[in-house]
Scaffold this active site. Structure first.
Site, PDB file in Angstrom:
ATOM      1  N   LYS A  67       0.884  -1.154   0.089  1.00  0.00           N
ATOM      2  CA  LYS A  67       0.014  -0.064   0.148  1.00  0.00           C
ATOM      3  C   LYS A  67       0.861   1.160  -0.122  1.00  0.00           C
ATOM      4  O   LYS A  67       1.348   1.600   1.080  1.00  0.00           O
ATOM      5  CB  LYS A  67      -0.735  -0.029   1.215  1.00  0.00           C
TER       6      LYS A  67
ATOM      7  N   GLU B  52       9.632   1.302  10.782  1.00  0.00           N
ATOM      8  CA  GLU B  52      10.767   2.358  10.378  1.00  0.00           C
ATOM      9  C   GLU B  52       9.785   3.602  10.478  1.00  0.00           C
ATOM     10  O   GLU B  52       9.087   4.111   9.596  1.00  0.00           O
ATOM     11  CB  GLU B  52      10.803   1.966   8.929  1.00  0.00           C
TER      12      GLU B  52
ATOM     13  N   CYS C  40      13.493  10.734   6.499  1.00  0.00           N
ATOM     14  CA  CYS C  40      13.389  10.201   8.173  1.00  0.00           C
ATOM     15  C   CYS C  40      14.559  10.554   8.877  1.00  0.00           C
ATOM     16  O   CYS C  40      14.611  11.051  10.150  1.00  0.00           O
ATOM     17  CB  CYS C  40      13.061   8.791   8.216  1.00  0.00           C
TER      18      CYS C  40
HETATM   19  P1  NAD Z   1       2.459   8.494   7.321  1.00  0.00           P
HETATM   20  O1  NAD Z   1       2.500   7.615   8.783  1.00  0.00           O
HETATM   21  O2  NAD Z   1       1.343   9.775   7.561  1.00  0.00           O
HETATM   22  O3  NAD Z   1       1.805   7.467   6.317  1.00  0.00           O
HETATM   23  C1  NAD Z   1       2.821   6.467   6.133  1.00  0.00           C
HETATM   24  C2  NAD Z   1       2.040   5.400   5.240  1.00  0.00           C
HETATM   25  O4  NAD Z   1       0.828   4.691   6.280  1.00  0.00           O
HETATM   26  C3  NAD Z   1       1.099   6.047   3.967  1.00  0.00           C
HETATM   27  O5  NAD Z   1       1.136   5.004   3.002  1.00  0.00           O
HETATM   28  C4  NAD Z   1      -0.271   6.260   4.516  1.00  0.00           C
HETATM   29  O6  NAD Z   1      -1.361   6.138   3.491  1.00  0.00           O
HETATM   30  C5  NAD Z   1      -0.239   5.014   5.644  1.00  0.00           C
HETATM   31  N1  NAD Z   1      -1.154   5.487   6.503  1.00  0.00           N
HETATM   32  C6  NAD Z   1      -1.716   6.314   7.242  1.00  0.00           C
HETATM   33  N2  NAD Z   1      -2.622   6.000   8.064  1.00  0.00           N
HETATM   34  C7  NAD Z   1      -2.767   4.973   8.450  1.00  0.00           C
HETATM   35  C8  NAD Z   1      -3.733   4.133   8.979  1.00  0.00           C
HETATM   36  N3  NAD Z   1      -4.323   4.395  10.014  1.00  0.00           N
HETATM   37  N4  NAD Z   1      -3.308   2.540   8.652  1.00  0.00           N
HETATM   38  C9  NAD Z   1      -2.624   2.034   7.878  1.00  0.00           C
HETATM   39  N5  NAD Z   1      -1.890   2.827   6.976  1.00  0.00           N
HETATM   40  C10 NAD Z   1      -1.950   4.242   7.287  1.00  0.00           C
HETATM   41  O7  NAD Z   1       3.667   9.169   7.240  1.00  0.00           O
HETATM   42  P2  NAD Z   1       4.155   9.852   5.976  1.00  0.00           P
HETATM   43  O8  NAD Z   1       4.027  11.448   6.176  1.00  0.00           O
HETATM   44  O9  NAD Z   1       3.728   9.257   4.686  1.00  0.00           O
HETATM   45  O10 NAD Z   1       5.808   9.864   5.868  1.00  0.00           O
HETATM   46  C11 NAD Z   1       6.681  10.695   6.862  1.00  0.00           C
HETATM   47  C12 NAD Z   1       6.845   9.856   7.993  1.00  0.00           C
HETATM   48  O11 NAD Z   1       7.535   8.629   7.586  1.00  0.00           O
HETATM   49  C13 NAD Z   1       7.835  10.623   8.869  1.00  0.00           C
HETATM   50  O12 NAD Z   1       7.762  10.546  10.132  1.00  0.00           O
HETATM   51  C14 NAD Z   1       9.289  10.039   8.518  1.00  0.00           C
HETATM   52  O13 NAD Z   1      10.187  10.247   9.441  1.00  0.00           O
HETATM   53  C15 NAD Z   1       8.870   8.550   8.253  1.00  0.00           C
HETATM   54  N6  NAD Z   1       9.801   7.615   7.312  1.00  0.00           N
HETATM   55  C16 NAD Z   1      10.434   6.663   8.277  1.00  0.00           C
HETATM   56  C17 NAD Z   1      11.620   6.162   7.387  1.00  0.00           C
HETATM   57  C18 NAD Z   1      12.538   5.124   8.184  1.00  0.00           C
HETATM   58  O14 NAD Z   1      12.912   4.531   7.466  1.00  0.00           O
HETATM   59  N7  NAD Z   1      12.650   5.151   9.335  1.00  0.00           N
HETATM   60  C19 NAD Z   1      11.807   6.474   6.126  1.00  0.00           C
HETATM   61  C20 NAD Z   1      11.011   7.281   5.435  1.00  0.00           C
HETATM   62  C21 NAD Z   1       9.867   7.991   6.376  1.00  0.00           C
END
Ligand code: NAD
Length: 478
Positions: free
Chosen positions: A172, A247, A281
């Protein structure tokens, strides 16, 4: 493109509803995505289950899986510029960044292609009359929830590892960043991946994402995204006792001691906060500087920030647009708070005159004297904003470095070898870089966090253990 990808075919969503795709460089809608729901997720999970439970995918010898992954790696390189341009438009990635991401995605599949037939267990000396062996088996079907900031890279590292371990995958992607991944799934089918091995359902997180986290038939979830949603995923998975890899975010420190080689450190420090427009991140978003070098380092960094320009992705400037309006509002909120609380704004870059006013542009900014208690020092900005503060000695540097809820990555700049090792040991983070930061993001290097940055490791060979289950087989032979 308003389709999912299930069983090697594009399939329309069950409701026919769509999600607009916006180009961050100009704020205009240029495509539509299928708005997936629990029914679409269920059909992707069925396809993956069939592949994992006796289907053609599960019957492939590891060496054959490896050959397919290698073929996909080569095919991604053959479609390199096409994929990079999709992400440039979809995510607002400047040209160099978009190309680097396509290259990294191919490299993940190359790395994991070579690992498929090297994941082996052990024999264990036990009581006479018994032979004991451990074997690594795939979980079965793995779910992958991907963020928008590095879609191709995170798909490569997560799905590449899971496929290599023999799982079938349901992915997803983030609602802001699907186009490149849908195309890669088509390319994988053309490479000969058996039906059901790799499936993609697009949609909103609270709909398709939540449905994937809750789906019966998913044996493991790899989630990359915010700490807030990571908690929701872990709670969903706990109900069915499904293992998860989380992550999550970071507020990673770059720690500069007075003896650091600044010629080497400064360009790396700037790049670590502007790469991908700060939407990383592991962005080095806090700059901790030893007090005796504080003003000197700030004055050397100032012109570097002033010279930075943000602009449309196609112009390939230092910084591109942010992903969407709400992200721009968030970054500007931090900047307004800095002004209202009279923090010292050391330098600010500019937005190109050619940037459309409808795009999502923030000015790269260096802010000093940020108190450790300020939100700018604790929360992820996810934009090109660097918060600087000073420390008097190693003890205070460690306290500041460890003083947030996160623990993803840290950088230490010093010419003192003993101090470098002490700091590497004392800083709580999944990766610590001494006199570098990120090391080019090597796919070989296990990656993941501690504390609210998550748990489990992706990248490197280590990831394969997370995507497998160890079974102990005991044979009595006397
Ligand atoms: P997000 O948590 O809003 O979304 C991430 C994913 O989760 C998306 O696909 C989103 O559609 C999905 N999602 C949202 N709500 C959900 C739910 N209730 N149930 C299941 N899936 C759901 O994060 P974002 O804004 O897309 O990404 C940014 C964040 O990701 C930042 O905090 C960043 O640091 C982190 N990040 C971490 C890494 C790592 O490797 N540690 C890498 C990249 C990004």
């Amino acid at each position: 493109m308003s389709t999912h990808f299930i069983n090697n075919r594009r399939v329309p969503g069950t409701t026919g509803e769509t999600i607009p795709v916006i180009d961050p460089s100009d704020g205009q809608v240029f495509a539509q995505l299928a708005r997936g729901n629990a029914t679409d997720i269920a059909s992707a999970v069925r396809a993956a289950r069939a592949a994992a439970d006796g289907g053609a995918w599960s019957r492939l010898a590891p060496v054959e899986r490896g050959r397919l992954l290698r073929k996909l790696s080569d095919a991604i390189l053959a479609h390199h510029d096409e994929l990079a341009m999709l992400e440039l438009r979809d995510c607002g990635k400047p040209v160099k960044q978009a190309k680097a991401d396509a290259t990294a995605c191919a490299r993940y599949f190359e790395y994991y292609a070579g690992a498929c037939d090297k994941l082996h267990g052990e024999t264990i000396p036990y009581t006479p009359g018994f032979a004991v062996m451990t074997v690594y088996e795939p979980h079965g079907v793995t779910g992958h929830i991907i963020p928008w900031n590095y879609p191709m890279q995170i798909f490569g590292r997560s799905v590449g590892g899971a496929l290599a371990a023999g799982n079938a995958c349901v992915v997803k992607p983030a609602e802001d960043a699907c186009l490149s991944l849908l195309r890669i799934a088509e390319i994988a089918a053309d490479c000969g991946f058996p039906e059901g091995a790799l499936n993609i359902v697009t949609g909103y997180g609270h709909e398709a994402g939540q449905a994937l986290a809750d789906a019966a038939g998913i044996d493991h979830i790899s989630f990359t995204g915010s700490a807030r949603v990571g908690t929701i995923i872990a709670q969903s998975a706990a109900k069915r006792h499904v293992p998860v890899t989380l992550e999550l975010g970071g507020k990673s420190p770059q720690i500069v001691f007075a003896d650091a080689n600044l010629d080497e450190a400064l360009p790396v420090i700037v790049n670590a906060i502007i790469q991908n427009t700060g939407q990383t991140c592991s962005a080095g978003s806090r700059l901790l500087i030893e007090a005796s070098a504080y003003e000197r380092v700030l004055s050397l960094l100032a012109p570097r920030f002033t010279s930075l320009t943000a602009g449309p992705a196609s112009m390939d400037l230092d910084v591109g647009p942010l992903i969407r309006q709400s992200q721009l509002d968030r970054v500007n909120g931090f900047l307004s708070e800095a002004q209202q609380t009279k923090l010292r704004i050391i330098a600010q870059g500019s937005v190109s005159a050619e940037a459309p006013s409808t795009g999502f542009y923030a000015k790269p900014t260096l802010i000093a004297d940020v108190p450790a208690s300020a939100s700018l020092a604790r929360d992820e900005v996810f934009g090109p904003v660097l918060a600087a503060m000073s420390f008097k000695d190693e003890v205070e540097a460690i306290a500041l470095a460890n003083g947030t809820e996160y623990g993803l990555v840290a950088g230490v700049w010093t010419e003192n070898g003993g101090r470098a090792l002490r700091m590497a040991k004392a800083v709580k983070a999944g990766q610590v870089f001494i006199n570098n930061y990120g090391a080019g993001g090597g796919v070989e290097l296990p990656f993941g966090g501690v504390k609210s940055s998550g748990y489990g490791r992706e990248k490197g060979f280590e990831a394969l253990y997370g995507f497998s289950v160890m079974k102990t087989v005991v044979v009595r032979h006397d």
